[in-house]
Design a protein around this motif. Structure first.
Motif, PDB file in Angstrom:
ATOM      1  N   UNK A 231       0.591  -1.120  -0.267  1.00 24.90           N
ATOM      2  CA  UNK A 231       0.658  -0.471   0.182  1.00 24.90           C
ATOM      3  C   UNK A 231       1.198   1.128   0.187  1.00 24.90           C
ATOM      4  N   UNK A 232       2.481   1.656   0.139  1.00 23.69           N
ATOM      5  CA  UNK A 232       2.907   2.305   0.098  1.00 23.69           C
ATOM      6  C   UNK A 232       3.336   2.790  -1.186  1.00 23.69           C
ATOM      7  N   UNK A 233       3.501   1.650  -1.931  1.00 25.80           N
ATOM      8  CA  UNK A 233       3.986   2.246  -3.133  1.00 25.80           C
ATOM      9  C   UNK A 233       2.691   1.576  -4.349  1.00 25.80           C
ATOM     10  N   UNK A 234       1.290   0.519  -4.644  1.00 26.31           N
ATOM     11  CA  UNK A 234       0.414   0.433  -5.424  1.00 26.31           C
ATOM     12  C   UNK A 234       0.245   1.346  -5.599  1.00 26.31           C
ATOM     13  N   UNK A 235      -0.691   1.745  -6.763  1.00 23.77           N
ATOM     14  CA  UNK A 235      -0.907   3.002  -7.087  1.00 23.77           C
ATOM     15  C   UNK A 235      -2.486   2.645  -6.645  1.00 23.77           C
ATOM     16  N   UNK A 236      -3.187   3.462  -7.064  1.00 24.12           N
ATOM     17  CA  UNK A 236      -4.490   4.236  -5.928  1.00 24.12           C
ATOM     18  C   UNK A 236      -5.326   4.471  -7.210  1.00 24.12           C
ATOM     19  N   UNK A 237      -5.605   5.938  -7.292  1.00 25.14           N
ATOM     20  CA  UNK A 237      -6.359   7.155  -8.033  1.00 25.14           C
ATOM     21  C   UNK A 237      -5.130   8.001  -8.514  1.00 25.14           C
ATOM     22  N   UNK A 238      -5.214   8.968  -9.647  1.00 23.04           N
ATOM     23  CA  UNK A 238      -4.501  10.536  -9.393  1.00 23.04           C
ATOM     24  C   UNK A 238      -4.078   9.712 -10.456  1.00 23.04           C
ATOM     25  N   UNK A 239      -4.047   9.296 -11.803  1.00 20.80           N
ATOM     26  CA  UNK A 239      -2.877   9.215 -12.486  1.00 20.80           C
ATOM     27  C   UNK A 239      -2.959  10.390 -13.403  1.00 20.80           C
ATOM     28  N   UNK A 240      -1.337  11.017 -13.739  1.00 23.41           N
ATOM     29  CA  UNK A 240      -0.759  12.183 -14.187  1.00 23.41           C
ATOM     30  C   UNK A 240       1.118  11.474 -14.987  1.00 23.41           C
ATOM     31  N   UNK A 241       0.865  12.221 -16.155  1.00 20.87           N
ATOM     32  CA  UNK A 241       2.169  11.703 -17.252  1.00 20.87           C
ATOM     33  C   UNK A 241       3.115  13.412 -17.357  1.00 20.87           C
ATOM     34  N   UNK A 242       4.093  13.096 -17.074  1.00 20.77           N
ATOM     35  CA  UNK A 242       4.455  14.413 -17.943  1.00 20.77           C
ATOM     36  C   UNK A 242       5.668  13.639 -18.360  1.00 20.77           C
ATOM     37  N   UNK A 243       6.537  14.328 -19.331  1.00 24.11           N
ATOM     38  CA  UNK A 243       7.732  13.896 -20.133  1.00 24.11           C
ATOM     39  C   UNK A 243       8.543  14.689 -19.632  1.00 24.11           C
ATOM     40  N   UNK A 244       9.948  14.396 -18.930  1.00 20.93           N
ATOM     41  CA  UNK A 244      11.283  15.205 -18.905  1.00 20.93           C
ATOM     42  C   UNK A 244      12.460  14.485 -19.455  1.00 20.93           C
ATOM     43  N   UNK A 248       9.821   9.054 -19.639  1.00 23.33           N
ATOM     44  CA  UNK A 248       7.646   9.639 -19.420  1.00 23.33           C
ATOM     45  C   UNK A 248       7.611   9.211 -17.929  1.00 23.33           C
ATOM     46  N   UNK A 249       7.232  10.143 -16.937  1.00 28.63           N
ATOM     47  CA  UNK A 249       7.357  10.148 -15.717  1.00 28.63           C
ATOM     48  C   UNK A 249       5.384  10.146 -15.338  1.00 28.63           C
ATOM     49  N   UNK A 250       5.078   8.461 -14.700  1.00 25.08           N
ATOM     50  CA  UNK A 250       3.699   8.535 -14.125  1.00 25.08           C
ATOM     51  C   UNK A 250       3.945   8.360 -12.674  1.00 25.08           C
ATOM     52  N   UNK A 251       3.121   9.596 -12.751  1.00 22.69           N
ATOM     53  CA  UNK A 251       2.267   9.386 -11.312  1.00 22.69           C
ATOM     54  C   UNK A 251       1.308   9.212 -10.762  1.00 22.69           C
ATOM     55  N   UNK A 252       1.132   9.134  -9.168  1.00 24.13           N
ATOM     56  CA  UNK A 252       0.227   8.728  -8.840  1.00 24.13           C
ATOM     57  C   UNK A 252      -0.193   8.517  -7.313  1.00 24.13           C
ATOM     58  N   UNK A 253      -1.515   8.899  -6.851  1.00 18.62           N
ATOM     59  CA  UNK A 253      -2.236   8.629  -5.156  1.00 18.62           C
ATOM     60  C   UNK A 253      -1.928   7.290  -4.574  1.00 18.62           C
ATOM     61  N   UNK A 254      -1.229   6.505  -3.574  1.00 18.90           N
ATOM     62  CA  UNK A 254      -1.547   5.604  -2.709  1.00 18.90           C
ATOM     63  C   UNK A 254      -2.887   5.354  -2.201  1.00 18.90           C
TER      64      UNK A 254
END
Ligand code: FUB
Length: 338
Positions: A231-244, A248-254
């Protein structure tokens, strides 16, 4: 216009975020920020006190409409452009206008939003406008094949647009396997692979999925899919993607552990390898964000419940600078500057 090399300016912005939301006349959350026409446009949820008792399915998040906010720069004042879309104008939707996002293509603007149908099932819709702030005219039906919540639309450099979506618990993602709904499904067992967010490329007219949604894999350092019990790392909600720097950086809420995390990959479809935390927990249960560059400086838009005295469904959006270090790793932010 701020000078991105002015570190004092960025320090002031970070300090301001600790105590000051971007707007205080309404409650706002889930900020999706984009630079359109040289200005920052923010597409947040509009939190209200709907009088619905708290439960683990988030029924107390009874939002009814969207306001779009505009800023000349992340250091500037946030202007409320007014109501951009109301649930009463969306033929297929009945309630719970949760976290939206927006995209621009060929001078048209597209507002993507989740809402519950009359039967209580979440789907994702799109509304079209001529201006970044709307007003937006909804399509008569939800996007075919869409489900769950939290759409985030990423425009890649080659002209393709992708929607990431999904959210557990009240967001209903756990009720789907292979894009088919079965309300009896729950999250997998702790030692099974976690459910991932979904991705689908959008059609050229931005109104439908061009393909069946695919699972996005988030891996650990050994190349194994994160476990459902992690639960400290698995995807829960709030997807976002930015490119740096081409990655590709996929970010999210746990979710129930309240972290904003990120994972990095070499394709918009993933797989993405877990890297670490972007934001430590905020005041309030939910955490949800976007990452946006303005004048060569990256910013994290996020929310907390400080203004409402900690009421989970009455949140306020904020902005703070975000740094990638020399190795491309995101420097973890403490929302309260500790
Ligand atoms: O705003 C309602 C829900 O709360 C969002 O859809 C989730 O991401 C969480 O922030």
């Amino acid at each position: 216009m701020s000078d991105p090399s002015d570190t004092t300016d960025l320090k002031t912005l970070a300090e301001r975020a600790v105590s000051q939301p971007l707007v205080t006349h309404i409650y706002t959350a889930d900020p999706s920020a984009h630079v359109f026409e040289g200005k920052v446009y923010i597409y947040p949820s509009h939190d209200i006190e709907a009088g619905i008792p708290f439960n683990d399915l988030g029924d107390h998040f009874g939002m009814e409409d969207y306001h779009v906010l505009r800023m000349d720069s992340p250091q500037g004042e946030a202007i409320d452009c007014g109501v951009a879309l109301h649930v009463k104008d969306v033929p297929w939707a009945q309630r719970q206008m949760w976290a939206p996002d927006a995209a621009e293509k060929d001078g048209k603007y597209y507002l993507y939003f989740p809402a519950k149908r009359a039967d209580g099932i979440f789907q994702i819709g799109v509304a079209v406008g001529d201006r970044p702030e709307g007003p937006f005219t909804p399509q008569p039906d939800a996007i075919r094949g869409s489900y769950s919540i939290d759409p985030a639309v990423f425009a890649d450099d080659d002209g393709a647009y992708y929607m990431y979506f999904g959210g557990l618990w009240g967001g209903q993602l756990q009720q789907y396997r292979d894009n088919a709904h079965d309300a009896s499904h729950a999250e997998p067992a702790d030692d099974a692979p976690a459910l991932g967010p979904k991705i689908a490329r959008l059609t050229a007219d931005m109104r439908e999925f061009a393909e069946a949604p695919r699972e996005v894999l988030i891996l650990d350092d050994n190349g194994e899919v994160l476990r459902a019990g992690d639960h400290d790392r698995r995807f829960f909600e709030a997807s976002w993607l930015h490119k740096f720097n081409g990655r590709y950086y996929f970010s999210y809420s746990t979710g129930n552990t309240h972290y904003l995390c990120y994972a990095v990959g070499d394709s918009p479809y993933g797989p993405f390898t877990y890297q670490g935390r972007i934001l430590t927990p905020v005041v309030g249960w939910t955490t949800h964000h976007s990452i946006c560059a303005f004048d060569n400086q990256w910013y994290l838009f996020y929310h907390d419940s400080i203004l409402s005295g900690g009421v989970t469904h009455l949140r306020s959006i904020k902005v703070t600078p975000l740094q990638h270090d020399a190795d491309g790793r995101i420097v973890t932010i403490d929302p309260y500057g500790k």
